[in-house]
Design a protein around this motif. Structure first.
Motif, PDB file in Angstrom:
ATOM      1  N   CYS A   1       0.842  -1.194   0.000  1.00  0.00           N
ATOM      2  CA  CYS A   1       0.000   0.000   0.000  1.00  0.00           C
ATOM      3  C   CYS A   1       0.877   1.244   0.000  1.00  0.00           C
ATOM      4  N   ARG A   2       0.255   2.388   0.135  1.00  0.00           N
ATOM      5  CA  ARG A   2       0.992   3.653   0.175  1.00  0.00           C
ATOM      6  C   ARG A   2       1.989   3.681   1.329  1.00  0.00           C
ATOM      7  N   ASN A   3       1.597   3.115   2.472  1.00  0.00           N
ATOM      8  CA  ASN A   3       2.516   3.098   3.615  1.00  0.00           C
ATOM      9  C   ASN A   3       3.726   2.216   3.327  1.00  0.00           C
ATOM     10  N   CYS A   4       3.523   1.118   2.616  1.00  0.00           N
ATOM     11  CA  CYS A   4       4.655   0.269   2.218  1.00  0.00           C
ATOM     12  C   CYS A   4       5.601   1.062   1.319  1.00  0.00           C
ATOM     13  N   LEU A   5       5.040   1.779   0.341  1.00  0.00           N
ATOM     14  CA  LEU A   5       5.880   2.606  -0.524  1.00  0.00           C
ATOM     15  C   LEU A   5       6.682   3.608   0.298  1.00  0.00           C
ATOM     16  N   SER A   6       6.058   4.180   1.318  1.00  0.00           N
ATOM     17  CA  SER A   6       6.751   5.137   2.191  1.00  0.00           C
ATOM     18  C   SER A   6       7.915   4.470   2.911  1.00  0.00           C
ATOM     19  N   LYS A   7       7.686   3.264   3.404  1.00  0.00           N
ATOM     20  CA  LYS A   7       8.755   2.531   4.101  1.00  0.00           C
ATOM     21  C   LYS A   7       9.873   2.163   3.139  1.00  0.00           C
ATOM     22  N   TRP A   8       9.530   1.771   1.928  1.00  0.00           N
ATOM     23  CA  TRP A   8      10.550   1.439   0.931  1.00  0.00           C
ATOM     24  C   TRP A   8      11.357   2.688   0.571  1.00  0.00           C
ATOM     25  N   TYR A   9      10.672   3.828   0.437  1.00  0.00           N
ATOM     26  CA  TYR A   9      11.345   5.091   0.129  1.00  0.00           C
ATOM     27  C   TYR A   9      12.335   5.441   1.240  1.00  0.00           C
ATOM     28  N   MET A  10      11.888   5.330   2.464  1.00  0.00           N
ATOM     29  CA  MET A  10      12.729   5.637   3.623  1.00  0.00           C
ATOM     30  C   MET A  10      13.942   4.698   3.663  1.00  0.00           C
ATOM     31  N   ALA A  11      13.733   3.415   3.428  1.00  0.00           N
ATOM     32  CA  ALA A  11      14.823   2.439   3.451  1.00  0.00           C
ATOM     33  C   ALA A  11      15.838   2.705   2.340  1.00  0.00           C
ATOM     34  N   GLU A  12      15.359   3.021   1.162  1.00  0.00           N
ATOM     35  CA  GLU A  12      16.278   3.300   0.056  1.00  0.00           C
ATOM     36  C   GLU A  12      17.040   4.602   0.282  1.00  0.00           C
ATOM     37  N   ALA A  13      16.385   5.594   0.862  1.00  0.00           N
ATOM     38  CA  ALA A  13      17.081   6.840   1.200  1.00  0.00           C
ATOM     39  C   ALA A  13      18.221   6.541   2.167  1.00  0.00           C
ATOM     40  N   GLU A  14      17.939   5.719   3.164  1.00  0.00           N
ATOM     41  CA  GLU A  14      18.960   5.349   4.138  1.00  0.00           C
ATOM     42  C   GLU A  14      20.133   4.646   3.449  1.00  0.00           C
TER      43      GLU A  14
ATOM     44  N   ALA B   1       8.746  10.533   4.510  1.00  0.00           N
ATOM     45  CA  ALA B   1       8.526   9.571   3.434  1.00  0.00           C
ATOM     46  C   ALA B   1       7.041   9.483   3.089  1.00  0.00           C
ATOM     47  N   ARG B   2       6.192   9.458   4.101  1.00  0.00           N
ATOM     48  CA  ARG B   2       4.748   9.407   3.828  1.00  0.00           C
ATOM     49  C   ARG B   2       4.270  10.680   3.141  1.00  0.00           C
ATOM     50  N   GLU B   3       4.811  11.820   3.536  1.00  0.00           N
ATOM     51  CA  GLU B   3       4.411  13.061   2.872  1.00  0.00           C
ATOM     52  C   GLU B   3       4.816  13.029   1.397  1.00  0.00           C
ATOM     53  N   PHE B   4       5.975  12.445   1.099  1.00  0.00           N
ATOM     54  CA  PHE B   4       6.392  12.296  -0.295  1.00  0.00           C
ATOM     55  C   PHE B   4       5.394  11.429  -1.062  1.00  0.00           C
ATOM     56  N   VAL B   5       5.016  10.302  -0.495  1.00  0.00           N
ATOM     57  CA  VAL B   5       4.121   9.364  -1.178  1.00  0.00           C
ATOM     58  C   VAL B   5       2.697   9.903  -1.260  1.00  0.00           C
ATOM     59  N   TYR B   6       2.199  10.458  -0.171  1.00  0.00           N
ATOM     60  CA  TYR B   6       0.809  10.939  -0.120  1.00  0.00           C
ATOM     61  C   TYR B   6       0.624  12.320  -0.734  1.00  0.00           C
ATOM     62  N   GLY B   7       1.713  13.077  -0.870  1.00  0.00           N
ATOM     63  CA  GLY B   7       1.621  14.423  -1.443  1.00  0.00           C
ATOM     64  C   GLY B   7       1.167  15.477  -0.450  1.00  0.00           C
ATOM     65  N   GLU B   8       1.033  15.088   0.797  1.00  0.00           N
ATOM     66  CA  GLU B   8       0.643  15.980   1.885  1.00  0.00           C
ATOM     67  C   GLU B   8       0.872  15.223   3.192  1.00  0.00           C
ATOM     68  N   PRO B   9       0.837  15.916   4.313  1.00  0.00           N
ATOM     69  CA  PRO B   9       1.023  15.187   5.575  1.00  0.00           C
ATOM     70  C   PRO B   9       0.008  14.044   5.694  1.00  0.00           C
ATOM     71  N   TYR B  10       0.473  12.904   6.174  1.00  0.00           N
ATOM     72  CA  TYR B  10      -0.361  11.709   6.251  1.00  0.00           C
ATOM     73  C   TYR B  10      -1.637  11.960   7.048  1.00  0.00           C
ATOM     74  N   ASP B  11      -1.536  12.616   8.204  1.00  0.00           N
ATOM     75  CA  ASP B  11      -2.727  12.854   9.022  1.00  0.00           C
ATOM     76  C   ASP B  11      -3.780  13.650   8.261  1.00  0.00           C
ATOM     77  N   THR B  12      -3.348  14.605   7.444  1.00  0.00           N
ATOM     78  CA  THR B  12      -4.273  15.396   6.627  1.00  0.00           C
ATOM     79  C   THR B  12      -4.941  14.498   5.588  1.00  0.00           C
ATOM     80  N   TRP B  13      -4.120  13.696   4.890  1.00  0.00           N
ATOM     81  CA  TRP B  13      -4.648  12.796   3.870  1.00  0.00           C
ATOM     82  C   TRP B  13      -5.643  11.819   4.482  1.00  0.00           C
ATOM     83  N   LYS B  14      -5.248  11.239   5.605  1.00  0.00           N
ATOM     84  CA  LYS B  14      -6.096  10.242   6.266  1.00  0.00           C
ATOM     85  C   LYS B  14      -7.443  10.844   6.660  1.00  0.00           C
ATOM     86  N   ALA B  15      -7.438  12.039   7.216  1.00  0.00           N
ATOM     87  CA  ALA B  15      -8.678  12.691   7.635  1.00  0.00           C
ATOM     88  C   ALA B  15      -9.576  13.002   6.438  1.00  0.00           C
TER      89      ALA B  15
END
Length: 97
Positions: free
Chosen positions: A37-50, A61-75
């Motif tokens: 899911c999007r969260n997996c992509l965020s984790k993969w992005y973070m791992a590859e950055a590392e 990483a989630r803001e990169f994937v979601y295009g906005e802060p995750y809490d905002t997107w989720k709401a």
């Protein structure tokens, strides 16, 4: 940057745009159907950055994937999972163990 890297980067941008254009597709549905899911992509992005020596935390990483802060997107876009979605997720999780 090699042509291969340019193509891979373009594919990632296209995937993220497709997910952004289809916000109604919920993460749990992605997990149930594709195993990520999007969260997996965020984790993969973070791992590859590392791996590249770049410090990116999970929220960034989630803001990169979601295009906005995750809490905002989720709401805005993520309703509670239905009983059917949760049952499918739990059944898949059990079958993978």
């Amino acid at each position: 940057m090699s042509k291969q890297t340019e193509i891979e980067a373009a594919v990632l941008r296209r995937l993220l745009k497709h997910l952004d254009d289809n916000k109604s597709v919920q993460n749990i549905d992605l997990m149930n159907l594709a195993g990520f899911c999007r969260n997996c992509l965020s984790k993969w992005y973070m791992a590859e950055a590392e791996q590249q020596g770049v410090d990116v935390n999970y929220d960034e990483a989630r803001e990169f994937v979601y295009g906005e802060p995750y809490d905002t997107w989720k709401a805005r876009y993520q309703p509670e999972a239905t009983a059917e979605q949760l049952a499918a997720f739990n059944a898949k999780s059990k079958s993978e163990k």
